[in-house]
Write an enzyme that holds these catalytic residues in place. Structure first.
Site, PDB file in Angstrom:
ATOM      1  CB  VAL A 131      -0.506   0.148   1.199  1.00 33.75           C
ATOM      2  CG1 VAL A 131      -1.830   1.220   1.160  1.00 33.75           C
ATOM      3  CG2 VAL A 131      -1.696  -0.930   1.114  1.00 33.75           C
ATOM      4  CE  LYS A 132       3.073   4.661  -5.158  1.00 35.20           C
ATOM      5  NZ  LYS A 132       3.453   4.599  -6.681  1.00 35.20           N
ATOM      6  CB  ILE A 133       1.652   5.575   3.176  1.00 33.62           C
ATOM      7  CG1 ILE A 133       0.818   4.394   2.939  1.00 33.62           C
ATOM      8  CG2 ILE A 133       0.976   6.789   4.468  1.00 33.62           C
ATOM      9  CD1 ILE A 133      -0.489   4.227   3.128  1.00 33.62           C
TER      10      ILE A 133
END
Length: 327
Positions: A131-133
């Site tokens: 998951v890209k944060i």
């Protein structure tokens, strides 16, 4: 002599940076990354209409209000494209949460959990999802909470060392420093002085992060991103991962020139590097001192946010069309 692509695969994990599953298939890469900008480019192509319409139908069936339905649909579109991409690679795919949440830790955590659970409920293996944060202070705090819950995170929009250090302290699985966008800023600010590849500011930034990580045995992986040329890619040979556009991957496949390792953990160990203290105030001060990192982080959030809104507008029109057909 084998191609530069094949030689580079022996030194770094190669990742395809696109929202197009067919391009991932032909890329022969290990992993894939995407974002709202990349998905926007392909989501409305006729060959991917089924992925889009299924996501819209699913979102409508959740019986939320208009805002909730749009959120459901946008995340399901990402999941659908992510799962389609995973059919063509052995590794992981990175999907991104809504950039408009970049300064709200709690909201990012909730959205990332929802995206991860939706991915699993749609048939995906959570071990193959990152998951890209965004690399804001608030985003990195969200990463620390998510990693403790077993959700692997890719901290994106990394432009300087203090962001990388903060992400490592949060036990992020992976970070994505943006080579090309750093280079773009320096060219825009100071003009094109004919940087040699060894003096390329984007390459130098990633090299510095790599040295720091390897010097202090940091396990967070480094995935250099946002390349403007094949030369930038080759200048970081040996980096843990390199996420590269299909165009540049094709250039690497066509060239059989020798590839030399540029980043080496053993060499990094020999360098005189001092540990950097990290607190929130130090993070914010050092970001403020770095005009490039401050400006490019803000710009990156604006770009991803803008593309999400464009995608929302397109999805809203599709929802209206479906609703009209049901009347």
């Amino acid at each position: 002599m084998s191609s530069q692509f094949e030689q580079l695969k022996l030194l770094s994990v190669l990742v395809c940076d696109t929202g197009d599953p067919e391009l991932v298939k032909s890329s022969e890469s290990q992993d894939a990354t995407t974002n709202p900008s990349l998905i926007l480019k392909v989501a409305q192509e006729p060959k991917y209409q089924e992925l889009l319409t299924e996501a819209i139908a699913w979102g409508i069936r959740q019986n939320g209000d208009d805002v909730q339905t749009l959120t459901f649909v946008l995340d399901k579109i990402q999941v659908n494209f992510g799962l389609e991409i995973l059919k063509h690679i052995p590794g992981r795919v990175s999907l991104e949460i809504d950039a408009r949440l970049s300064f709200n830790t709690e909201a990012m955590v909730q959205r990332a959990i929802f995206l991860s659970e939706l991915f699993a409920a749609s048939g995906g293996d959570k071990k193959r999802l990152l998951v890209k944060i965004p690399g804001t202070w608030e985003g990195i705090q969200a990463v620390e909470l998510l990693e403790k819950q077993g959700i692997a995170c890719n901290v994106t929009l990394i432009f300087n060392l203090i962001q990388a250090i903060a992400a490592a302290k949060a036990k992020a699985t992976l970070i994505s420093p943006f080579v090309g966008r750093i280079y773009d800023w320096w060219i825009a600010a100071y003009g094109d002085d004919g940087y040699s590849i060894d003096a390329d500011p984007g390459v130098a930034s990633v090299s510095n992060i790599y040295t720091y990580y390897k010097k202090f045995d940091i396990t967070t992986q480094i995935m250099a991103a946002s390349f403007r040329s094949k030369e930038q890619v080759l200048a970081l040979a040996g980096c843990d991962l390199l996420t590269v556009s299909p165009k540049l991957l094709d250039e690497l496949k066509k060239d059989q020139s020798p590839v030399e390792r540029k980043l080496d953990p053993a060499e990094a160990k020999k360098l005189d590097v001092q540990p950097v203290e990290l607190t929130e105030s130090i993070f914010r001060f050092l970001m403020n001192e770095d005009a490039m990192a401050t400006e490019k982080l803000a710009e990156g959030i604006r770009i991803f946010s803008g593309d999400t809104q464009i995608l929302e507008a397109a999805v809203t029109e599709f929802i209206k069309q479906i609703a009209a057909q049901d009347v």
